[in-house]
Design a protein around this motif. Structure first.
Motif, short mmCIF file in Angstrom:
data_model
loop_
_atom_site.label_atom_id
_atom_site.label_comp_id
_atom_site.label_asym_id
_atom_site.label_seq_id
_atom_site.Cartn_x
_atom_site.Cartn_y
_atom_site.Cartn_z
N GLN A 198 2.40 -16.03 -4.37
CA GLN A 198 1.34 -15.10 -4.74
C GLN A 198 0.75 -14.41 -3.51
O GLN A 198 0.48 -13.20 -3.54
N ILE A 199 0.58 -15.15 -2.41
CA ILE A 199 0.08 -14.56 -1.17
C ILE A 199 1.04 -13.51 -0.62
O ILE A 199 0.62 -12.39 -0.30
N PRO A 200 2.37 -13.81 -0.50
CA PRO A 200 3.29 -12.76 -0.03
C PRO A 200 3.29 -11.51 -0.89
O PRO A 200 3.33 -10.38 -0.38
N ILE A 201 3.23 -11.68 -2.23
CA ILE A 201 3.21 -10.53 -3.13
C ILE A 201 1.96 -9.70 -2.91
O ILE A 201 2.01 -8.46 -2.81
N LEU A 202 0.81 -10.36 -2.79
CA LEU A 202 -0.44 -9.64 -2.57
C LEU A 202 -0.44 -8.92 -1.23
O LEU A 202 -0.94 -7.79 -1.12
N LEU A 203 0.14 -9.54 -0.20
CA LEU A 203 0.20 -8.91 1.12
C LEU A 203 1.07 -7.65 1.09
O LEU A 203 0.72 -6.61 1.67
N ILE A 204 2.22 -7.74 0.39
CA ILE A 204 3.12 -6.57 0.28
C ILE A 204 2.42 -5.44 -0.46
O ILE A 204 2.48 -4.27 -0.05
N LEU A 205 1.74 -5.78 -1.56
CA LEU A 205 1.03 -4.75 -2.32
C LEU A 205 -0.12 -4.15 -1.51
O LEU A 205 -0.39 -2.95 -1.62
N LEU A 206 -0.78 -4.97 -0.69
CA LEU A 206 -1.85 -4.46 0.17
C LEU A 206 -1.31 -3.48 1.20
O LEU A 206 -1.95 -2.46 1.50
N VAL A 207 -0.11 -3.77 1.73
CA VAL A 207 0.53 -2.85 2.69
C VAL A 207 0.82 -1.51 2.02
O VAL A 207 0.56 -0.43 2.59
N VAL A 208 1.37 -1.56 0.78
CA VAL A 208 1.63 -0.32 0.03
C VAL A 208 0.34 0.43 -0.23
O VAL A 208 0.27 1.66 -0.12
N LEU A 209 -0.73 -0.32 -0.57
CA LEU A 209 -2.03 0.29 -0.83
C LEU A 209 -2.56 1.00 0.41
O LEU A 209 -3.03 2.14 0.34
N ILE A 210 -2.45 0.34 1.57
CA ILE A 210 -2.91 0.94 2.83
C ILE A 210 -2.10 2.19 3.16
O ILE A 210 -2.64 3.22 3.57
N LEU A 211 -0.78 2.11 2.96
CA LEU A 211 0.08 3.28 3.18
C LEU A 211 -0.33 4.44 2.27
O LEU A 211 -0.32 5.60 2.66
N GLY A 212 -0.69 4.08 1.04
CA GLY A 212 -1.13 5.10 0.10
C GLY A 212 -2.40 5.80 0.56
O GLY A 212 -2.50 7.03 0.48
N TRP A 213 -3.37 5.03 1.06
CA TRP A 213 -4.61 5.62 1.55
C TRP A 213 -4.36 6.48 2.78
O TRP A 213 -4.92 7.57 2.92
N ILE A 214 -3.49 5.99 3.69
CA ILE A 214 -3.19 6.76 4.91
C ILE A 214 -2.52 8.08 4.56
O ILE A 214 -2.89 9.15 5.08
N SER A 215 -1.52 8.03 3.68
CA SER A 215 -0.78 9.25 3.31
C SER A 215 -1.67 10.24 2.57
O SER A 215 -1.46 11.44 2.62
N GLN A 216 -2.70 9.72 1.89
CA GLN A 216 -3.63 10.59 1.17
C GLN A 216 -4.30 11.59 2.11
O GLN A 216 -4.51 12.75 1.75
N ASP A 225 -2.87 19.99 -1.64
CA ASP A 225 -2.65 20.35 -3.03
C ASP A 225 -3.56 19.47 -3.90
O ASP A 225 -3.40 18.25 -3.92
N LEU A 226 -4.50 20.09 -4.60
CA LEU A 226 -5.51 19.34 -5.36
C LEU A 226 -4.87 18.45 -6.42
O LEU A 226 -5.28 17.30 -6.61
N LYS A 227 -3.85 18.98 -7.13
CA LYS A 227 -3.23 18.20 -8.20
C LYS A 227 -2.48 16.99 -7.64
O LYS A 227 -2.59 15.88 -8.16
N ILE A 228 -1.72 17.21 -6.54
CA ILE A 228 -1.00 16.09 -5.92
C ILE A 228 -2.00 15.07 -5.40
O ILE A 228 -1.81 13.87 -5.54
N SER A 229 -3.07 15.56 -4.79
CA SER A 229 -4.08 14.66 -4.23
C SER A 229 -4.72 13.80 -5.31
O SER A 229 -4.91 12.60 -5.13
N SER A 230 -5.06 14.42 -6.45
CA SER A 230 -5.69 13.66 -7.53
C SER A 230 -4.73 12.64 -8.13
O SER A 230 -5.11 11.51 -8.41
N GLN A 231 -3.45 13.03 -8.32
CA GLN A 231 -2.44 12.10 -8.82
C GLN A 231 -2.31 10.91 -7.88
O GLN A 231 -2.26 9.75 -8.31
N HIS A 232 -2.23 11.20 -6.57
CA HIS A 232 -2.03 10.15 -5.58
C HIS A 232 -3.23 9.19 -5.57
O HIS A 232 -3.06 7.97 -5.50
N THR A 233 -4.44 9.74 -5.64
CA THR A 233 -5.65 8.90 -5.65
C THR A 233 -5.68 7.99 -6.86
O THR A 233 -6.03 6.81 -6.76
#
Length: 272
Positions: A198-216, A225-233
């Motif tokens: 459960q810890i490894p899975i949560l860590l991997i998902l947290l990494v993806v989450l952080i990447l998502g915020w950075i790319s935003q 692009d407002l539509k892409i930005s809203s979808q991504h958020t």
């Protein structure tokens, strides 16, 4: 260059992936399901879920070459987790949330005037089938408030939630099926936490989450692009809420990863 419609060249890869998925899934189910009727119910729910999310990927507004990556990642997460559909209420909950997310992301240009009512209804029914998803009801409400185009959309969403709850209570009272509510309440327990995976899975998902915020904020194609930005958020917040759900309710059921198969595939492919 962006496109809002999938190319015909995606038909055969998607069809091939679906055939592989269906073959593996039916083989797996034949080993665990004795009733032919239940087998076909599960196949229908899982196939609809797969098709809906595949359409969401193909019609999402981002570069064509990244859609192949998104499809590949989605299949890697979806197929190994498809055993979740043996529990039909959870499978239906996944299908309903897939429909709600497709509407919330505004994938298709033509949408119903009752879009937000339907989102509220789908999210509410999903939470009645699998109780941890009740937190997603509040997430979708928050997103509706943030991205509403007309104030009536917020009222529609709240109405969708309330109508679903009221109808459920009325049907329960009329049919004297209080055992369903009792069983739902009895499920409000937190499973044992499993550190080994459960810890490894949560860590991997947290990494993806952080990447998502950075790319935003760092990716111009997303931020400008407002539509892409809203979808991504929306996808990033959806993943965040599921990380919170996994932290408390995953227990020994790693197949619940199926619920983040879509956001993880889209977020990751957009960060490549």
């Amino acid at each position: 260059m962006y496109s809002n419609s999938p190319s015909i060249k995606y038909f055969f890869p998607v069809f091939g992936l679906w055939i592989i998925f269906l073959g593996v899934f039916i083989y797996y189910l034949n080993l665990h399901v004795t009733s032919i009727l239940k087998l076909w119910e599960i196949v229908v729910v899982s196939s609809l879920s797969y098709i809906l999310n595949t359409l969401t990927i193909l019609y999402s507004k981002f570069k064509k070459k990244r859609k192949i990556w998104a499809l590949a990642i989605y299949n890697l997460l979806f197929i190994p987790s498809c055993e979740e559909f043996i529990n039909l209420p959870i499978g239906l909950s996944y299908l309903l949330l897939s429909m709600a997310l497709l509407l919330l992301l505004d994938i298709f240009s033509k949408s119903s005037h009752l879009k937000y009512f339907n989102i509220g209804m789908f999210a509410s029914i999903a939470s009645l089938l699998y109780f941890p998803t009740i937190s997603i009801v509040f997430l979708f409400l928050f997103m509706t408030i943030v991205y509403y185009k007309e104030k009536i959309n917020i009222s529609q969403y709240i109405a969708g939630v309330l109508v679903t709850v009221i109808l459920t209570l009325e049907i329960t009272f009329i049919t004297d099926s209080f055992s369903y509510i009792t069983n739902w309440i009895n499920q409000l327990t937190i499973p044992t936490f499993h550190f080994e995976y459960q810890i490894p899975i949560l860590l991997i998902l947290l990494v993806v989450l952080i990447l998502g915020w950075i790319s935003q904020y760092s990716n111009k194609n997303i931020s400008e692009d407002l539509k892409i930005s809203s979808q991504h958020t929306i996808l990033v917040f959806y993943l965040l809420f599921w990380i919170l759900i996994y932290a408390f309710f995953m227990g020994d059921n790693y197949a619940l990863l199926i619920f983040v198969s879509l956001p993880v595939s889209l977020i990751t492919s957009r960060c490549i």
